[in-house]
Design a protein around this motif. Structure first.
Motif, PDB file in Angstrom:
ATOM      1  N   HIS A 275      41.351  29.241  45.531  1.00 26.10           N
ATOM      2  CA  HIS A 275      40.374  30.082  44.831  1.00 26.10           C
ATOM      3  C   HIS A 275      39.376  29.241  44.051  1.00 26.10           C
ATOM      4  N   ARG A 276      39.860  28.243  43.346  1.00 24.90           N
ATOM      5  CA  ARG A 276      38.962  27.379  42.580  1.00 24.90           C
ATOM      6  C   ARG A 276      38.057  26.566  43.493  1.00 24.90           C
TER       7      ARG A 276
ATOM      8  N   GLY B 293      35.022  28.655  44.957  1.00 19.52           N
ATOM      9  CA  GLY B 293      33.863  28.872  44.104  1.00 19.52           C
ATOM     10  C   GLY B 293      33.459  30.338  44.012  1.00 19.52           C
ATOM     11  N   PRO B 294      32.499  30.643  43.164  1.00 24.67           N
ATOM     12  CA  PRO B 294      32.123  32.043  42.900  1.00 24.67           C
ATOM     13  C   PRO B 294      31.498  32.744  44.098  1.00 24.67           C
ATOM     14  N   GLN B 295      30.969  31.992  45.067  1.00 27.38           N
ATOM     15  CA  GLN B 295      30.363  32.626  46.238  1.00 27.38           C
ATOM     16  C   GLN B 295      31.393  32.945  47.326  1.00 27.38           C
ATOM     17  N   GLY B 296      32.617  32.501  47.133  1.00 25.54           N
ATOM     18  CA  GLY B 296      33.667  32.812  48.104  1.00 25.54           C
ATOM     19  C   GLY B 296      33.444  32.180  49.463  1.00 25.54           C
TER      20      GLY B 296
ATOM     21  N   TYR C 284      42.152  38.035  42.597  1.00 25.04           N
ATOM     22  CA  TYR C 284      40.971  37.317  43.070  1.00 25.04           C
ATOM     23  C   TYR C 284      40.249  38.115  44.162  1.00 25.04           C
ATOM     24  N   GLU C 285      38.921  38.040  44.125  1.00 31.74           N
ATOM     25  CA  GLU C 285      38.152  38.605  45.231  1.00 31.74           C
ATOM     26  C   GLU C 285      38.226  37.684  46.442  1.00 31.74           C
TER      27      GLU C 285
ATOM     28  N   GLY D 265      28.525  26.323  45.285  1.00 30.56           N
ATOM     29  CA  GLY D 265      29.458  26.705  44.232  1.00 30.56           C
ATOM     30  C   GLY D 265      30.877  26.219  44.425  1.00 30.56           C
TER      31      GLY D 265
ATOM     32  N   ASP E 145      34.065  23.788  44.426  1.00 27.79           N
ATOM     33  CA  ASP E 145      34.456  22.700  43.517  1.00 27.79           C
ATOM     34  C   ASP E 145      35.309  21.699  44.291  1.00 27.79           C
TER      35      ASP E 145
END
Length: 455
Positions: A86-87, A90-93, A119-120, A319, A321
């Motif tokens: 998940h990390r 990133g926020p954009q998946g 989580y999405e 996005g 990481d």
């Protein structure tokens, strides 16, 4: 017939709607797959245009295919790895989905604990046996999508299932309908596609699935599975091994849009990463991977490799990481007892380490000369040197710079002292490299001796 292609905005010939070619015996492409020799890579020089989708992504099979070559993960281990996925995503998946087995209570416990994280991305999907009971199980677990095996090569249809193509297709379609009736979006795993009769079975079967999709109003995905790693990325290669040809054909003759196409590669011939990138370039939105490439036989496409490949093709990490990649590799070694080979790109301990003095000299002047990119910032892995008989003063200067945290030149007295000691080691017959801990101990001893002389 002629139709307007609304993506390319040109008229295109659509003369053929390929029909399933049933036959009493399978086509095993014996000229290509003799079995007594390595498979042959043939060319017809038909070039298909690259057509990478605007939006591409990665899907994960660590907890499905990645469990087929090792001891099953404990639920707690899956949760920790899922958090890292998940990390990393990133926020954009960018890591869009992760698939789980549903067979055992341990599988289901891990799935539920990951669902509880809220989580999405990655979205949790399943992989199930093609039974009504498993469809009900998937629905009860709140899953929207599940993978279903629809083997498409005659090796599987005739040799394994002991059926004809028509019988296999009818059985597959019945199972897909049952999944739709149960409220599950099917993901059809076209197993062994790189040995399949593409226009005699794969495309006609894709048409029949497309008809079901229109009737139901529900999305149905195709995962093109290079089960044995036979796929090749070469322009002009012929089917069934051409990755470009497979993706182009599924889009332009099978009628499947990019977002419903996914590539699943294996690394039997060292081509998993290149083939996955080729699938992106020629029109599949998704590539399916596993952490560290762990999977059956030689493994799957390494997920961490496709993170870097994504950045190279799109010009951005979007996005993601990538420093989490180092944490994932450390977790596998520390908690799971899995040894990552030292020379594995991006995650091996020595992937950005040099032993050659001439390379160390370049690192000393500017690390960009011999480092692939800023691995310190992006992967939390600074470039290092290993001291051997070939390291020279440059290698020792780089090592001292890293060890002391201060810039050290080759002319530094500490370098000269260490080099005398290293040279003496190899002059007396040593053949092994000198580890960092050993060298640090020697350095402290030599430094202490010089300090005593100055008192």
């Amino acid at each position: 017939m002629i139709e307007l292609n609304r993506e390319k905005h040109v008229l295109m010939e659509c003369e053929y709607k390929y029909q399933l070619q049933d036959r009493e015996e399978g086509n095993f492409y014996r000229d290509m797959f003799t079995y007594s020799e390595p498979p042959k890579c043939t060319f017809n020089f038909r070039l298909t245009p690259a057509n990478m989708p605007e939006d591409i992504w990665i899907t994960d099979t660590t907890f499905r295919d990645g469990q087929q070559s090792r001891a099953p993960y404990e639920p707690g281990q899956i949760v920790e790895l899922f958090k890292m996925l998940h990390r990393l995503s990133g926020p954009q998946g960018v890591i869009r989905q992760s698939e789980f087995f549903l067979y055992s209570e341990r599988d289901r416990e891990a799935l539920r604990r990951c669902q509880d994280l809220g989580y999405e991305f990655p979205e949790i999907t399943g992989w199930i046996r093609a039974t009504k009971e498993d469809f009900a199980l998937a629905k009860g677990l709140g899953l929207k999508e599940c993978g279903i095996l629809v083997s498409c090569s005659d090796y599987h249809i005739y040799k394994k299932l002991k059926k004809t193509r028509r019988q296999a297709a009818d059985g597959y379609l019945a199972v897909i309908k049952e999944a739709l009736d149960a409220g599950i979006d099917p993901r059809c795993h076209f197993e062994d596609i790189t040995r399949a009769d593409f226009y005699g079975f794969v495309v006609p079967f894709a048409h029949e699935i497309s008809d079901l999709m229109r009737e139901s109003g529900r999305p149905i995905k195709i995962r093109a599975c290079d089960t044995m790693g036979y796929g090749v990325p070469y322009p002009g290669a012929s089917l069934p091994r051409s990755v470009a040809g497979i993706i182009y054909g599924l889009r332009n003759y099978g009628g499947f849009p990019a977002e419903l196409l996914e590539w699943h590669g294996h690394n039997d011939f060292y081509k998993a990463v290149a083939n996955s990138a080729t699938a992106w370039l020629y029109g599949a939105a998704g590539v399916n991977c596993s952490l560290l490439g762990i999977g059956e036989r030689t493994g799957n496409t390494p997920l961490e490799a496709m993170v870097i490949e994504y950045a190279q093709l799109k010009g951005s990490l979007n996005g993601m990481d990538p420093t989490v990649i180092r944490e994932i590799a450390d977790y596998y070694e520390r908690e799971l007892g899995f040894h990552v080979p030292d020379n594995t790109p991006f995650v091996g301990r020595n992937f950005n380490v040099t032993q050659a003095g001439i390379h160390a000299d370049g690192l000393l002047k500017d690390e960009e000369i011999y480092n692939i990119f800023d691995t310190t910032t992006l992967l939390n892995s600074p470039p290092r040197v290993i001291i051997s008989k070939n390291s020279g003063a440059a290698g020792l200067a780089v090592w001292l710079s890293r060890h002391t945290g201060r810039p050290v030149e080759k002319s530094d007295p500490d370098v000269a002292a260490l080099k005398r000691w290293v040279d003496a080691q190899y002059a007396s017959g040593r053949v092994t490299n000198i580890g960092g801990a050993e060298l640090a101990e020697v350095y402290e001893s030599l430094k202490g001796g010089r300090e005593d002389e100055h008192r």
